[in-house]
Write an enzyme that holds these catalytic residues in place. Sequence first.
Site, PDB file in Angstrom:
ATOM      1  N   ALA A 194       0.832  -1.207   0.000  1.00 48.29           N
ATOM      2  CA  ALA A 194       0.000   0.000   0.000  1.00 48.29           C
ATOM      3  C   ALA A 194       0.862   1.251   0.000  1.00 48.29           C
ATOM      4  O   ALA A 194       0.511   2.262   0.589  1.00 48.29           O
ATOM      5  CB  ALA A 194      -0.917  -0.006   1.222  1.00 48.29           C
ATOM      6  N   ALA A 195       2.020   1.158  -0.666  1.00 51.42           N
ATOM      7  CA  ALA A 195       2.947   2.291  -0.602  1.00 51.42           C
ATOM      8  C   ALA A 195       2.750   3.280  -1.734  1.00 51.42           C
ATOM      9  O   ALA A 195       3.218   4.411  -1.652  1.00 51.42           O
ATOM     10  CB  ALA A 195       4.386   1.777  -0.602  1.00 51.42           C
TER      11      ALA A 195
ATOM     12  N   ARG B 261      -3.460   9.020  -9.742  1.00 46.59           N
ATOM     13  CA  ARG B 261      -4.624   9.121 -10.626  1.00 46.59           C
ATOM     14  C   ARG B 261      -5.955   9.284  -9.893  1.00 46.59           C
ATOM     15  O   ARG B 261      -6.987   9.553 -10.495  1.00 46.59           O
ATOM     16  CB  ARG B 261      -4.676   7.907 -11.563  1.00 46.59           C
ATOM     17  CG  ARG B 261      -3.698   8.036 -12.724  1.00 46.59           C
ATOM     18  CD  ARG B 261      -3.570   6.736 -13.480  1.00 46.59           C
ATOM     19  NE  ARG B 261      -2.773   5.746 -12.762  1.00 46.59           N
ATOM     20  CZ  ARG B 261      -2.655   4.467 -13.115  1.00 46.59           C
ATOM     21  NH1 ARG B 261      -3.303   4.033 -14.177  1.00 46.59           N
ATOM     22  NH2 ARG B 261      -1.911   3.644 -12.423  1.00 46.59           N
TER      23      ARG B 261
ATOM     24  N   GLY C 240       9.637  -0.813  -6.424  1.00 48.02           N
ATOM     25  CA  GLY C 240       9.074  -2.005  -7.060  1.00 48.02           C
ATOM     26  C   GLY C 240       8.407  -2.929  -6.053  1.00 48.02           C
ATOM     27  O   GLY C 240       8.639  -2.830  -4.846  1.00 48.02           O
TER      28      GLY C 240
ATOM     29  N   GLY D  60       1.306  -8.550 -16.030  1.00 50.29           N
ATOM     30  CA  GLY D  60       2.366  -9.537 -16.151  1.00 50.29           C
ATOM     31  C   GLY D  60       1.768 -10.839 -16.676  1.00 50.29           C
ATOM     32  O   GLY D  60       0.687 -11.236 -16.275  1.00 50.29           O
TER      33      GLY D  60
ATOM     34  N   GLU E 133       6.747  -9.216 -17.249  1.00 46.70           N
ATOM     35  CA  GLU E 133       5.969  -7.975 -17.252  1.00 46.70           C
ATOM     36  C   GLU E 133       5.734  -7.524 -18.689  1.00 46.70           C
ATOM     37  O   GLU E 133       6.584  -7.722 -19.557  1.00 46.70           O
ATOM     38  CB  GLU E 133       6.712  -6.893 -16.466  1.00 46.70           C
ATOM     39  CG  GLU E 133       6.779  -7.169 -14.973  1.00 46.70           C
ATOM     40  CD  GLU E 133       5.404  -7.352 -14.358  1.00 46.70           C
ATOM     41  OE1 GLU E 133       4.611  -6.402 -14.385  1.00 46.70           O
ATOM     42  OE2 GLU E 133       5.110  -8.467 -13.867  1.00 46.70           O
TER      43      GLU E 133
ATOM     44  N   TYR F 203     -42.586  15.263  17.838  1.00 48.35           N
ATOM     45  CA  TYR F 203     -41.237  15.005  18.334  1.00 48.35           C
ATOM     46  C   TYR F 203     -41.324  14.386  19.718  1.00 48.35           C
ATOM     47  O   TYR F 203     -41.886  14.982  20.641  1.00 48.35           O
ATOM     48  CB  TYR F 203     -40.406  16.298  18.405  1.00 48.35           C
ATOM     49  CG  TYR F 203     -39.074  16.061  19.071  1.00 48.35           C
ATOM     50  CD1 TYR F 203     -38.164  15.157  18.525  1.00 48.35           C
ATOM     51  CD2 TYR F 203     -38.746  16.679  20.277  1.00 48.35           C
ATOM     52  CE1 TYR F 203     -36.959  14.887  19.156  1.00 48.35           C
ATOM     53  CE2 TYR F 203     -37.525  16.409  20.911  1.00 48.35           C
ATOM     54  CZ  TYR F 203     -36.646  15.514  20.343  1.00 48.35           C
ATOM     55  OH  TYR F 203     -35.465  15.231  20.967  1.00 48.35           O
TER      56      TYR F 203
ATOM     57  N   ARG G  63     -54.725  25.730  28.411  1.00 46.73           N
ATOM     58  CA  ARG G  63     -54.683  26.603  27.248  1.00 46.73           C
ATOM     59  C   ARG G  63     -55.554  27.823  27.530  1.00 46.73           C
ATOM     60  O   ARG G  63     -56.389  27.799  28.437  1.00 46.73           O
ATOM     61  CB  ARG G  63     -55.201  25.877  26.013  1.00 46.73           C
ATOM     62  CG  ARG G  63     -56.650  25.461  26.141  1.00 46.73           C
ATOM     63  CD  ARG G  63     -57.090  24.547  25.003  1.00 46.73           C
ATOM     64  NE  ARG G  63     -58.469  24.172  25.138  1.00 46.73           N
ATOM     65  CZ  ARG G  63     -58.982  23.004  24.771  1.00 46.73           C
ATOM     66  NH1 ARG G  63     -58.199  22.067  24.264  1.00 46.73           N
ATOM     67  NH2 ARG G  63     -60.257  22.761  24.905  1.00 46.73           N
TER      68      ARG G  63
HETATM   69  C1  UD1 Z   1       1.997  -5.774 -10.856  1.00 47.17           C
HETATM   70  C2  UD1 Z   1       2.699  -7.057 -11.263  1.00 47.17           C
HETATM   71  C3  UD1 Z   1       2.056  -7.634 -12.511  1.00 47.17           C
HETATM   72  C4  UD1 Z   1       0.586  -7.872 -12.290  1.00 47.17           C
HETATM   73  C5  UD1 Z   1      -0.082  -6.582 -11.797  1.00 47.17           C
HETATM   74  C6  UD1 Z   1      -1.504  -6.856 -11.371  1.00 47.17           C
HETATM   75  C7  UD1 Z   1       5.008  -6.790 -10.558  1.00 47.17           C
HETATM   76  C8  UD1 Z   1       6.373  -6.448 -10.992  1.00 47.17           C
HETATM   77  N1  UD1 Z   1       4.085  -6.772 -11.507  1.00 47.17           N
HETATM   78  O1  UD1 Z   1       2.215  -4.850 -11.882  1.00 47.17           O
HETATM   79  O2  UD1 Z   1       2.675  -8.852 -12.875  1.00 47.17           O
HETATM   80  O3  UD1 Z   1      -0.031  -8.317 -13.460  1.00 47.17           O
HETATM   81  O4  UD1 Z   1       0.608  -6.052 -10.638  1.00 47.17           O
HETATM   82  O5  UD1 Z   1      -2.145  -5.654 -11.106  1.00 47.17           O
HETATM   83  O6  UD1 Z   1       4.771  -7.087  -9.415  1.00 47.17           O
HETATM   84  N2  UD1 Z   1       3.646  -0.989  -4.753  1.00 47.17           N
HETATM   85  C9  UD1 Z   1       4.323  -0.641  -3.601  1.00 47.17           C
HETATM   86  N3  UD1 Z   1       5.635  -0.332  -3.671  1.00 47.17           N
HETATM   87  C10 UD1 Z   1       6.316  -0.332  -4.821  1.00 47.17           C
HETATM   88  C11 UD1 Z   1       5.634  -0.688  -6.002  1.00 47.17           C
HETATM   89  C12 UD1 Z   1       4.306  -1.018  -5.944  1.00 47.17           C
HETATM   90  O7  UD1 Z   1       3.710  -0.631  -2.529  1.00 47.17           O
HETATM   91  O8  UD1 Z   1       7.509  -0.026  -4.772  1.00 47.17           O
HETATM   92  C13 UD1 Z   1       2.245  -1.314  -4.697  1.00 47.17           C
HETATM   93  C14 UD1 Z   1       1.416  -0.309  -5.484  1.00 47.17           C
HETATM   94  O9  UD1 Z   1       0.959   0.729  -4.635  1.00 47.17           O
HETATM   95  C15 UD1 Z   1       0.284  -1.138  -6.002  1.00 47.17           C
HETATM   96  C16 UD1 Z   1       0.866  -2.539  -6.116  1.00 47.17           C
HETATM   97  O10 UD1 Z   1       2.041  -2.552  -5.321  1.00 47.17           O
HETATM   98  O11 UD1 Z   1      -0.786  -1.194  -5.093  1.00 47.17           O
HETATM   99  C17 UD1 Z   1       1.179  -2.935  -7.544  1.00 47.17           C
HETATM  100  O12 UD1 Z   1       2.158  -2.058  -8.062  1.00 47.17           O
HETATM  101  P1  UD1 Z   1       2.158  -1.586  -9.563  1.00 47.17           P
HETATM  102  O13 UD1 Z   1       3.360  -0.785  -9.821  1.00 47.17           O
HETATM  103  O14 UD1 Z   1       0.843  -0.980  -9.877  1.00 47.17           O
HETATM  104  O15 UD1 Z   1       2.285  -2.978 -10.308  1.00 47.17           O
HETATM  105  P2  UD1 Z   1       1.953  -3.263 -11.782  1.00 47.17           P
HETATM  106  O16 UD1 Z   1       2.932  -2.564 -12.642  1.00 47.17           O
HETATM  107  O17 UD1 Z   1       0.533  -3.031 -12.027  1.00 47.17           O
END
Ligand code: UD1
Length: 452
Positions: free
Chosen positions: A9-10, A15, A78, A137, A151, A363, A437
């Site tokens: 959730a980082a 968007r 990542g 992916g 990916e 009331y 009254r």
């Molecule tokens: C990722 C998967 C992909 C999959 C897709 C499904 C990887 C490399 N790829 O891609 O195979 O099909 O999800 O939706 O895992 N997040 C962090 N920290 C980070 C990066 C991401 O907390 O450093 C969290 C994001 O907030 C998000 C989730 O991880 O909630 C997925 O990250 P995102 O970069 O959107 O992954 P995708 O590129 O969509």
Amino acid sequence: MSITTVILAAGKGTRMRSKLPKVLHPVANKPMVQHVIDNALSLGATSTNLVYGHGADELKQQLAHNDVNWVLQAEQLGTGHAVAQAKDHINDNDTVLILYGDVPLTKKSTLERLLNALPKKGLAILTVDLDDPSGYGRIERQEGRIIGIVEEKDANDHQRTITEINSGIMAVNGQLLKEWLGRLSNNNAQGEYYLTDIVAMAHQDGVEITSAQPSDIMEVEGANNRVQLATLERAYQAWQAEELMINGASLADPARIDVRGKVTTGQDVQIDVNVVFEGTVTLGDDVVIGPNCVLKDCTIGDGVVIKANSIVEDAQVKANCTLGPFARLRPGAVMEQDSHVGNFVEMKKTVLGEGSKANHFTYLGDTQVGQKVNIGAGTITCNYDGVNKSQTIIGDNAFIGSNSSLVAPVEIGAMATVAAGSVITNKVEAEQLAVARGKQRNLNGWKRPVKK
Ligand code: UD1
Ligand code: CA
């Protein structure tokens, strides 16, 4: 098997165009990430690791009541890097379940299926087949066996034709996970540490890799913007409506009902359009709910009829009562069996006794009403002197005439009658008639004013 979850959730969620961190945006009035946490707990997860980055203050405030390990990922390098931040909280024997704070609709049964598919000391991936797999992916298989995930941005033309995609959700043995995370590199198209690279490592290490599938595609959908969020909301609401119908409620239109909490329904319940449920609501058998009602944290007994545009909050309505249209029950209102509340009647911290009626414009606040009492149209309990609240007590079979003001604290005895238009400030004893009254005077020969 001890389950540890890592919830990613980082991300910032740019968007969403919002001050609020993305994962706090609600589905059914509950933050997306709270759905994920609750789901993990319902599976019996023993520890929850929340990987956060942006919006720490908001997150910690809104999620304060959860028992989670707060795992900071200062820079988003990542998904693999994100999971690696939780390493210290992962034991070798744990089964680690990786979830996403913005993917709120995964069903417990689906996660159970994934965990059941997990080989002893292996890896299991939740995958789906999509007509349009772009952006995701892709799952690479050899003779049916999973050998890796590539990916989209790193994929060749052939790999891009693969329609089986990675949902992102995985279950994996703790020891193996930690080992693989230590071997990740960011040598790829996005310069990120991909969690997905652990799949090829597992294959190389000869570890068994399995997969499971959700029963509905919405279970693995995330929300990156408010359009997608609304899509999740509608999907969730459709499931709630379905569950209500399966359990015995008829819905005038399953697309026009919202459940933002938990509704338990009896049999043969009828719910008209645009009814909103919040919190915990229990409906008995044969309950009828008219259009445009809001029911929050309340219990509705068998055979109750709630007419259009009524609002019930923190209240109890016992069997065979009717209320509305346009009735409002506020916190602490109790309608005993067979009692009636009609249009523009408001009750707060008030018990309306068995068989009693308040049918029009009234009331009742901080009031105890006995049985078979008739509260005339326009009756007001004056429970507030500007500083303190006071009680009104009305005995069984009393009759309160229309447009009376009962100035609390005050008591009306059993069988007593209050004449219409009275302002009652003193106790009325049982069976007395109180007339309070101005006396009527009829003047003969009186002339209306004329224009000067
Ligand atoms: C990722 C998967 C992909 C999959 C897709 C499904 C990887 C490399 N790829 O891609 O195979 O099909 O999800 O939706 O895992 N997040 C962090 N920290 C980070 C990066 C991401 O907390 O450093 C969290 C994001 O907030 C998000 C989730 O991880 O909630 C997925 O990250 P995102 O970069 O959107 O992954 P995708 O590129 O969509
Ligand atoms: Ca990405």
